[in-house]
Write an enzyme that holds these catalytic residues in place. Structure first.
Site: not given
Ligand SMILES: *Cc1c(COP(=O)(O)O)cnc(C)c1O
Length: 495
Positions: A113
Site C-alpha cells: 500500500k
Molecule cells: C491490499 C493488499 C492486497 C490486495 O491488493 P488489491 O489491490 O486490493 O487487489 C494484497 N496483499 C496485501 C499485503 C495488501 O495489503
C-alpha cells in the site's frame, strides 16, 4: 487528459486534480481516463536507463496532465526516496529461469500500500492548490489494520491535510495496534472503537454522509476526503512498477524490448492487477495477468464462469488483506471491456441481488488477458515452506497465494515467458503465520514471532517493524462506536 465515471456515456469530465480530491464520481461510479495514453518501445528503452522516481514521474505525467512534469518528479523523488524505501522502491528478485518476485514492500509500513500511499498525499496536496481550495482536507479511514498505518504514514505532515484513523479495538493484531498507536506527525490522530471492522466502516460512512456535519466542518475550514483504494490517485502510481519490472527484466537480459512477459498478482480489491491491465493497454507487452485469490475465491469463479456472486461464505484467512467479497476495482475492467451502460447494469444487479453475469463476448475479451487461480490455507503454507527450502526465499502469506497461483499456471501451461510475481508484504508483517509455515512451530505471540523468524532464517526485521515495543505510544483513546462523530469534532477543535 480528462476523466469520467465508469457508469456514464458522456461526461461530466474532470481534471485529474479534481478526481484525486473527489475520490468517487457523483453517480457512484469510479473515475477512469477518457483514453489510455500510449507507451512506445522507444520510451521503454529510455525508461530502462532511469531510476524509479524518474520512471514514476514519466508514467504519471501521461495521466496527470494538469500536473507539471517537474512537480511530479519532485513528488516522486520525495515519495520513493532511499531513506523511506530501504533496498529500493520495487526491486525484482529472480527465483529461477522463469519466476521473478517484484518486492513492493520496502516502504515505511512494510506493505505494498506504501507504493501508492507515499505519493498520493503529495498529489492531493497539489490538487488542493490547483483547484483553489482554501479548506483543509480531512481524511477519515476505517481500517482492519494495514491500510490505516499506510495512510497515516503517507499523510503525516502533508500540508493542507489532516487524517484520523479508526480501528476495531480487538480486531487488529498487537503489531498493527502498536504501529498505529506510535504514529508520528502533527496532523494525525488514531482512535480505537468498541466494535468490529464493520462498525468502524459504517461509522465512517455515516460521517461522510452527514450533511449537517459537513456544513459545520465547512464553517471550521474543513472538508472530507478519502484515501481508499478506489481513488484514482492510488491506482495510477501502481501502473509504474509493472513498467519498471519490465525494464529490470530487460536490463537483466531476461528478455529483449518487445518480448512479452506475464504477471501474477495476489488480489483483493482488484486495484493492483487492474493497474497491470492499464500498463498493458498503454503498450507494455504483458501477455497473461494471473489473478491469485485466497480461499475467498470469488474472482477465480468469476474468471472461470462469467458470474460474479457474492452470496457465499466469507472466510478469515492468514492473508487478511485479500479477505474481500466485493472487488471494487473490477468495475473499471468491466467499463473497458463492456462499456459504461452495461457496467451500470451489472453494478445495479450486484447491489440488488448480490450477483451478475456478463455476456460471453465480454468474458472472451476478459479471458484474453486474465486467468484466475486460488490457494487455500494449506496450499499457501506449503508453498511458503517450499519456496524457502528450494530458493531460500522467504515470502509473506499474501505473496504465498501468488506463488501458488503462479506454480499452478506454469504447471498447466508450460508457459516459459518471464513471470513477474508481485510480493505485497514483508514476511515480517505476518511473521507468526510465516514462522509456522517455515518451521512448523507456533510462536508465543505476534511480537515474539518477529525475532524468532529472524533467528530461524537469518533474515533481518525491516526497519518499520524493528523496535516497535520501545516506541512511544501517542494514541490510546477508545471510543464508543456511536461516538465517532464526536471524536472527529473534538480532534478538530483540539480538545
Ligand atoms: C491490499 C493488499 C492486497 C490486495 O491488493 P488489491 O489491490 O486490493 O487487489 C494484497 N496483499 C496485501 C499485503 C495488501 O495489503
Amino acid at each position: 487528459m480528462l476523466y469520467k465515471s465508469t457508469r456514464s456515456q458522456k461526461g461530466p469530465f474532470y481534471n485529474s486534480a479534481d478526481v484525486i480530491k473527489q475520490g468517487l464520481a457523483e453517480d457512484g461510479g469510479l473515475f477512469v481516463p477518457e483514453k489510455i495514453p500510449s507507451l512506445s518501445e522507444k520510451e521503454i528503452r529510455e525508461l530502462c536507463r532511469d531510476d524509479y522516481p524518474t520512471r514514476a514521474a514519466k508514467i504519471l505525467a501521461k495521466f496527470l496532465t494538469d500536473y507539471a512534469y517537474e512537480e511530479l518528479l519532485e513528488d516522486c523523488k520525495e515519495a520513493y526516496n532511499p531513506a523511506s524505501f530501504v533496498g529500493g522502491a520495487a526491486p525484482l528478485v529472480a527465483l529461477d529461469e522463469t519466476r521473478n518476485v517484484l518486492e513492493l514492500w520496502h516502504g515505511p509500513t512494510a506493505a505494498f500500500k506504501d507504493m501508492a500511499l507515499q505519493i498520493m498525499p503529495r498529489l492531493l496536496s497539489r490538487a488542493l492548490k490547483k483547484t483553489g481550495e482554501h479548506r483543509t482536507a480531512l481524511i477519515l479511514v476505517a481500517t482492519s489494520g494495514d491500510t490505516g498505518k499506510a495512510a497515516l504514514e503517507g499523510y503525516r505532515d502533508v500540508p493542507g491535510v489532516k487524517i484520523m484513523v479508526f480501528y476495531p479495538v480487538d480486531g487488529v493484531s498487537r503489531v498493527q495496534k502498536l504501529q498505529m498507536a506510535t504514529q508520528l506527525g502533527e496532523n494525525v490522530n488514531v482512535a480505537a472503537i468498541k466494535g468490529n471492522f464493520d462498525d468502524a466502516q459504517n461509522g465512517v460512512k455515516a460521517i461522510f454522509g452527514d450533511e449537517e456535519l459537513a456544513k459545520e466542518l465547512d464553517g471550521m475550514g474543513y472538508f472530507f476526503s478519502s484515501a481508499n483504494s478506489i481513488n484514482w490517485g492510488r491506482l495510477a502510481p501502481q501502473i509504474v512498477y509493472y513498467v519498471s519490472a519490465y525494464c529490470d527484466l530487460v536490463n537483466a537480459k531476461k528478455c529483449k524490448i518487445g518480448d512479452s512477459f506475464n504477471v501474477c498478482v495476489p488480489t483483493g480489491n482488484f486495484g493492483n492487477i487492474f493497474a497491470a491491465f492499464l500498463a498493458k493497454k498503454m503498450g507494455l507487452p504483458i501477455d497473461r495477468m494471473i489473478c491469485a485469490s485466497n480461499k475467498n475465491n470469488i474472482l477465480t469463479d468469476f474468471l472461470r464462469t462469467g458470474t460474479y456472486d457474492r452470496n457465499r461464505q466469507f472466510y478469515l484467512t492468514m492473508s487478511p488483506s485479500m479477505d474481500i467479497l466485493i472487488s471494487s476495482n473490477l468495475e473499471r475492467l468491466l467499463y473497458f471491456t463492456a462499456g459504461p451502460a452495461k457496467t451500470a447494469e451489472y453494478m445495479a444487479e450486484l447491489k440488488a441481488t448480490g450477483k451478475y453475469t456478463v455476456e460471453a463476448s465480454v468474458m472472451n475479451e476478459i479471458r484474453r488477458h486474465f486467468v484466475g487461480y486460488y490457494a487455500d490455507e494449506e496450499a499457501t503454507a506449503a508453498i511458503i515452506k517450499e519456496t524457502y527450502e528450494k530458493y531460500h526465499y522467504l515470502s509473506d502469506t499474501h505473496t504465498g497465494v501468488g506463488l501458488s497461483a503462479a506454480s499452478q499456471y506454469l504447471a498447466e501451461t508450460g508457459d516459459d515467458r518471464p513471470l513477474v510475481i508481485d510480493s505485497t508484504a514483508s514476511p515480517y508483517k505476518f511473521a507468526k503465520d510465516v514462522y509456522f509455515a517455515v518451521t512448523g512451530k507456533e510462536a508465543p505471540s505476534a511480537l515474539e514471532a518477529l525475532s524468532l523468524l529472524s533467528d530461524a532464517t537469518g533474515t533481518k526485521i525491516p526497519y518499520p517493524l524493528a523496535g516497535l515495543e520501545s516506541r512511544k505510544v501517542r494514541f490510546e483513546s477508545v471510543v464508543e462506536k456511536d461516538a465517532m462523530k464526536e471524536a472527529v469534532l473534538s480532534y478538530l477543535k483540539g480538545e
